[in-house]
Design an enzyme around this catalytic site. Structure first.
Site, PDB file in Angstrom:
ATOM      1  N   GLY A 149       0.914  -1.154  -0.215  1.00 41.35           N
ATOM      2  CA  GLY A 149       0.125   0.014  -0.048  1.00 41.35           C
ATOM      3  C   GLY A 149       0.878   1.241  -0.068  1.00 41.35           C
ATOM      4  CD  GLN A 185       3.490   5.726   2.857  1.00 36.94           C
ATOM      5  OE1 GLN A 185       2.510   5.159   2.480  1.00 36.94           O
ATOM      6  NE2 GLN A 185       4.480   5.109   3.295  1.00 36.94           N
ATOM      7  CB  CYS A 223       5.794   1.920   7.563  1.00 38.85           C
ATOM      8  SG  CYS A 223       5.271   3.534   6.528  1.00 38.85           S
ATOM      9  CG  LEU A 224       6.598   0.987   1.418  1.00 45.05           C
ATOM     10  CD1 LEU A 224       5.948   1.113   0.047  1.00 45.05           C
ATOM     11  CD2 LEU A 224       7.818  -0.164   1.194  1.00 45.05           C
ATOM     12  CG  HIS A 235      -0.033   0.855   7.540  1.00 45.24           C
ATOM     13  ND1 HIS A 235       0.850   0.613   8.404  1.00 45.24           N
ATOM     14  CD2 HIS A 235       0.527   1.730   6.705  1.00 45.24           C
ATOM     15  CE1 HIS A 235       2.051   1.036   7.782  1.00 45.24           C
ATOM     16  NE2 HIS A 235       1.777   1.731   7.043  1.00 45.24           N
ATOM     17  CD  GLU A 236      -1.099   2.278   2.753  1.00 43.66           C
ATOM     18  OE1 GLU A 236      -0.572   3.444   3.197  1.00 43.66           O
ATOM     19  OE2 GLU A 236      -0.426   1.170   3.022  1.00 43.66           O
ATOM     20  CG  HIS A 295       0.632   6.836   5.975  1.00 38.23           C
ATOM     21  ND1 HIS A 295       2.073   7.062   6.731  1.00 38.23           N
ATOM     22  CD2 HIS A 295       0.962   5.331   5.720  1.00 38.23           C
ATOM     23  CE1 HIS A 295       2.831   5.980   6.599  1.00 38.23           C
ATOM     24  NE2 HIS A 295       2.297   4.976   6.211  1.00 38.23           N
TER      25      HIS A 295
HETATM   26  O1  GNR Z   1       4.278  -2.764   2.494  1.00 34.86           O
HETATM   27  C1  GNR Z   1       3.654  -2.439   3.519  1.00 34.86           C
HETATM   28  N1  GNR Z   1       3.461  -3.814   4.153  1.00 34.86           N
HETATM   29  C2  GNR Z   1       2.406  -3.575   5.523  1.00 34.86           C
HETATM   30  C3  GNR Z   1       2.634  -4.531   6.134  1.00 34.86           C
HETATM   31  C4  GNR Z   1       1.937  -4.971   7.187  1.00 34.86           C
HETATM   32  C5  GNR Z   1       1.092  -3.749   7.458  1.00 34.86           C
HETATM   33  C6  GNR Z   1       1.132  -2.608   6.572  1.00 34.86           C
HETATM   34  C7  GNR Z   1       1.531  -2.571   5.703  1.00 34.86           C
HETATM   35  S1  GNR Z   1       1.664  -1.100   4.563  1.00 34.86           S
HETATM   36  C8  GNR Z   1       3.269  -0.969   4.044  1.00 34.86           C
HETATM   37  C9  GNR Z   1       3.416  -0.006   3.126  1.00 34.86           C
HETATM   38  C10 GNR Z   1       3.180   1.059   3.431  1.00 34.86           C
HETATM   39  O2  GNR Z   1       4.153   1.870   4.290  1.00 34.86           O
HETATM   40  N2  GNR Z   1       1.809   1.985   3.270  1.00 34.86           N
HETATM   41  O3  GNR Z   1       1.983   3.181   3.825  1.00 34.86           O
HETATM   42 NI    NI Z   2       3.021   3.377   5.698  1.00 40.96          NI
END
Ligand code: GNR
Ligand code: NI
Length: 169
Positions: free
Chosen positions: A46, A51, A92-93, A134-135, A138
């Site tokens: 995601g 980001q 998270c990236l 999670h997204e 952000h």
């Molecule tokens: O790539 C991602 N893997 C992930 C793994 C577990 C819970 C959430 C994520 S999201 C993350 C990509 C990212 O940072 N999205 O904002």
């Molecule tokens: Ni993230």
């Protein structure tokens, strides 16, 4: 295509609160495509516009094994979240190399617009439900490490700052 630059924690721009998307035009389509390419290139499941330093309510997701089921969610709203929660390992990236447990609802119903401005309803569970939560964090300036203890967060912050310095050296 050149991937977009992903902001790295603790960049203060990650704390920006995104505004709703207002125009469903070619520019939005291009941005969504660039975000999808950036997400695939970084091997993420995601990516939120926040980001890539665009502060509009837009997220892209692909939780498929085959990496061929892109989702674009615009102005997403969680209209229902299960009381049942689970602690799952997240990454998270924007915080590369860090993984830790976060408690989330196991299922969520999400209303969002697609690139044509049409309403969609996503009834989700499992990895997709976790990723959407999670997204959407952000988009309100929240990174998953904020759910961890202040001590862990401090250590992660120090590690990230050192990592970024070392890359520049
Ligand atoms: O790539 C991602 N893997 C992930 C793994 C577990 C819970 C959430 C994520 S999201 C993350 C990509 C990212 O940072 N999205 O904002
Ligand atoms: Ni993230």
């Amino acid at each position: 295509m050149t991937p977009l630059t992903i902001l790295r924690y603790p960049d203060p721009r990650l704390r920006t609160i995104a505004r709703p998307v207002a125009a469903f035009d070619a520019r939005l389509r291009k941005l969504a495509n660039a975000m999808l390419e950036t997400m695939y290139e970084a091997a993420g499941i995601g990516l939120a516009a926040t980001q890539v330093d665009v502060h509009e309510r837009l997220i892209v997701i692909d939780v498929s094994e085959t990496r061929d089921q892109p989702l674009v969610l615009i102005n997403p709203e969680i209209i229902w979240a299960s009381d049942e929660t689970r602690v799952g390992e997240e990454g998270c990236l924007s915080v590369p190399g860090i993984y830790d447990g976060v408690e989330r609802s196991v299922a969520v119903k999400v209303r969002a617009l697609d690139l044509d401005g049409k309403h969609q309803l996503h009834d989700t569970e499992g990895m997709l439900a976790v990723c959407i939560q999670h997204e959407m964090d952000h988009l309100v300036g929240k990174v998953f490490v904020e759910y961890l203890s202040p001590l862990k967060r401090k250590r992660i912050k120090t590690k990230m700052i050192k990592q970024i310095k070392d890359e520049l050296a």
